[in-house]
Design a protein around this motif. Structure first.
Motif, PDB file in Angstrom:
ATOM      1  N   ILE A  72       0.880  -1.173   0.000  1.00  0.00           N
ATOM      2  CA  ILE A  72       0.000   0.000   0.000  1.00  0.00           C
ATOM      3  C   ILE A  72       0.918   1.224   0.000  1.00  0.00           C
ATOM      4  N   VAL A  73       0.714   2.095  -0.971  1.00  0.00           N
ATOM      5  CA  VAL A  73       1.564   3.288  -1.083  1.00  0.00           C
ATOM      6  C   VAL A  73       0.707   4.525  -0.848  1.00  0.00           C
ATOM      7  N   THR A  74       1.039   5.277   0.201  1.00  0.00           N
ATOM      8  CA  THR A  74       0.351   6.543   0.494  1.00  0.00           C
ATOM      9  C   THR A  74       1.363   7.675   0.290  1.00  0.00           C
ATOM     10  N   PRO A  75       0.912   8.921   0.316  1.00  0.00           N
ATOM     11  CA  PRO A  75       1.874  10.023   0.180  1.00  0.00           C
ATOM     12  C   PRO A  75       2.929  10.033   1.286  1.00  0.00           C
ATOM     13  N   ASP A  76       2.668   9.352   2.404  1.00  0.00           N
ATOM     14  CA  ASP A  76       3.567   9.424   3.554  1.00  0.00           C
ATOM     15  C   ASP A  76       4.378   8.160   3.807  1.00  0.00           C
ATOM     16  N   GLU A  77       3.879   6.988   3.344  1.00  0.00           N
ATOM     17  CA  GLU A  77       4.584   5.754   3.687  1.00  0.00           C
ATOM     18  C   GLU A  77       4.241   4.636   2.714  1.00  0.00           C
ATOM     19  N   VAL A  78       5.060   3.604   2.799  1.00  0.00           N
ATOM     20  CA  VAL A  78       4.816   2.373   2.037  1.00  0.00           C
ATOM     21  C   VAL A  78       4.599   1.246   3.040  1.00  0.00           C
ATOM     22  N   LEU A  79       3.440   0.607   2.946  1.00  0.00           N
ATOM     23  CA  LEU A  79       3.089  -0.471   3.876  1.00  0.00           C
ATOM     24  C   LEU A  79       3.191  -1.810   3.161  1.00  0.00           C
ATOM     25  N   ARG A  80       3.921  -2.741   3.743  1.00  0.00           N
ATOM     26  CA  ARG A  80       4.046  -4.079   3.160  1.00  0.00           C
ATOM     27  C   ARG A  80       2.996  -4.995   3.778  1.00  0.00           C
ATOM     28  N   CYS A  81       2.247  -5.677   2.927  1.00  0.00           N
ATOM     29  CA  CYS A  81       1.191  -6.596   3.383  1.00  0.00           C
ATOM     30  C   CYS A  81       1.712  -8.022   3.211  1.00  0.00           C
ATOM     31  N   THR A  82       1.673  -8.797   4.238  1.00  0.00           N
ATOM     32  CA  THR A  82       2.289 -10.125   4.208  1.00  0.00           C
ATOM     33  C   THR A  82       1.307 -11.261   3.942  1.00  0.00           C
ATOM     34  N   ASP A  83       0.006 -10.987   4.033  1.00  0.00           N
ATOM     35  CA  ASP A  83      -0.994 -12.046   3.862  1.00  0.00           C
ATOM     36  C   ASP A  83      -1.445 -12.112   2.407  1.00  0.00           C
ATOM     37  N   ARG A  84      -0.571 -12.616   1.554  1.00  0.00           N
ATOM     38  CA  ARG A  84      -0.838 -12.603   0.110  1.00  0.00           C
ATOM     39  C   ARG A  84      -1.931 -13.606  -0.256  1.00  0.00           C
ATOM     40  N   ARG A  85      -2.880 -13.138  -1.074  1.00  0.00           N
ATOM     41  CA  ARG A  85      -3.949 -13.994  -1.583  1.00  0.00           C
ATOM     42  C   ARG A  85      -4.160 -13.720  -3.065  1.00  0.00           C
ATOM     43  N   ARG A  86      -4.238 -14.776  -3.842  1.00  0.00           N
ATOM     44  CA  ARG A  86      -4.477 -14.685  -5.276  1.00  0.00           C
ATOM     45  C   ARG A  86      -5.603 -15.636  -5.647  1.00  0.00           C
ATOM     46  N   PRO A  87      -6.428 -15.276  -6.616  1.00  0.00           N
ATOM     47  CA  PRO A  87      -7.451 -16.226  -7.079  1.00  0.00           C
ATOM     48  C   PRO A  87      -6.783 -17.348  -7.867  1.00  0.00           C
ATOM     49  N   PRO A  88      -7.384 -18.528  -7.902  1.00  0.00           N
ATOM     50  CA  PRO A  88      -6.796 -19.635  -8.663  1.00  0.00           C
ATOM     51  C   PRO A  88      -6.914 -19.419 -10.171  1.00  0.00           C
ATOM     52  N   GLY A  89      -7.722 -18.471 -10.561  1.00  0.00           N
ATOM     53  CA  GLY A  89      -8.048 -18.204 -11.959  1.00  0.00           C
ATOM     54  C   GLY A  89      -9.470 -17.669 -11.995  1.00  0.00           C
ATOM     55  N   LEU A  90     -10.125 -17.805 -13.124  1.00  0.00           N
ATOM     56  CA  LEU A  90     -11.515 -17.348 -13.226  1.00  0.00           C
ATOM     57  C   LEU A  90     -12.431 -18.252 -12.406  1.00  0.00           C
ATOM     58  N   VAL A  91     -13.286 -17.630 -11.616  1.00  0.00           N
ATOM     59  CA  VAL A  91     -14.269 -18.391 -10.836  1.00  0.00           C
ATOM     60  C   VAL A  91     -15.601 -18.261 -11.576  1.00  0.00           C
ATOM     61  N   TRP A  92     -15.885 -19.214 -12.454  1.00  0.00           N
ATOM     62  CA  TRP A  92     -17.029 -19.097 -13.360  1.00  0.00           C
ATOM     63  C   TRP A  92     -18.356 -19.050 -12.617  1.00  0.00           C
ATOM     64  N   ASN A  93     -18.440 -19.680 -11.470  1.00  0.00           N
ATOM     65  CA  ASN A  93     -19.699 -19.681 -10.721  1.00  0.00           C
ATOM     66  C   ASN A  93     -20.080 -18.291 -10.224  1.00  0.00           C
TER      67      ASN A  93
END
Length: 207
Positions: free
Chosen positions: A166-187
């Motif tokens: 997360i980049v704000t005008p004042d700081e850069v925040l590192r997020c450690t809980d990475r989540r990605r979709p497996p791909g398209l969720v057609w449902n």
């Protein structure tokens, strides 16, 4: 067209092969820098035609037609201008992506985000994950104002992705809980949304 012969009348600024063969050897040869090459250059012949067009018509450079060069930078940077000027490519013509910059209404420090509600960012990332273009090496960044960083929990579903920074005008925040979709969720996709987005419709037909 010229009546009676069906041959298109050449425009005054058209540069045919014979003329270009005379002009091209007179132009200086300049190699692009390997490091920091800047924006990709337009072909010399196209630039020369643009110059002739401006000389013949007297228009300002910013009104140069797109077929003789790109739109003004300010116009091309806007959403509407980019859609008109940018060269459209399918995922099969893309290279693996190093960084994704995504607009967000709000984010929290775990990396969960709220978009504008249409779900287009989620679809784009899902498509690119499925194509192998967004990988574990890809960094996703959310540039926001500090007021958009919230402490509340943000609900997530299978098709959501988190941001790495997360980049704000004042700081850069590192997020450690990475989540990605497996791909398209057609449902999660309605028939209307699939029909409205050509790449999704093509993907579904390929199944």
């Amino acid at each position: 067209m010229i009546r009676g012969c069906g041959v298109a009348r050449p425009k005054l600024w058209d540069v045919d092969d014979e003329l270009w063969a005379l002009i091209e050897p007179l132009l200086p040869k300049v190699e692009r820098r390997v490091r920091h090459p800047g924006r990709k250059w337009h072909p010399d012949r196209l630039v020369f035609q643009g110059i002739l067009f401006v000389l013949h018509t007297g228009i300002a450079w910013e009104h140069l037609p797109q077929e003789l060069g790109s739109a003004p930078a300010g116009e091309a940077a806007e959403k509407k201008g980019a859609a008109q000027v940018a060269r459209r490519v399918g995922v099969e013509a893309m290279r693996p992506i190093d960084i994704v910059v995504c607009g967000s209404v709000a984010v929290n420090r775990s990396g969960a985000r709220i978009g504008k509600g249409a779900g287009y960012s989620d679809l784009e990332v899902a498509l690119l994950v499925e194509a192998g273009l967004v990988t574990e090496s890809t960094v996703i960044v959310a540039p926001v104002h500090a007021l958009q960083v919230v402490e509340d929990e943000i609900p997530e579903t299978e098709h959501d992705f988190s941001v790495d920074y997360i980049v704000t005008p004042d700081e850069v925040l590192r997020c450690t809980d990475r989540r990605r979709p497996p791909g398209l969720v057609w449902n999660d996709l309605t028939a209307e949304k699939i029909a409205a987005i050509p790449v999704l419709a093509a993907q579904q037909r390929a199944w």
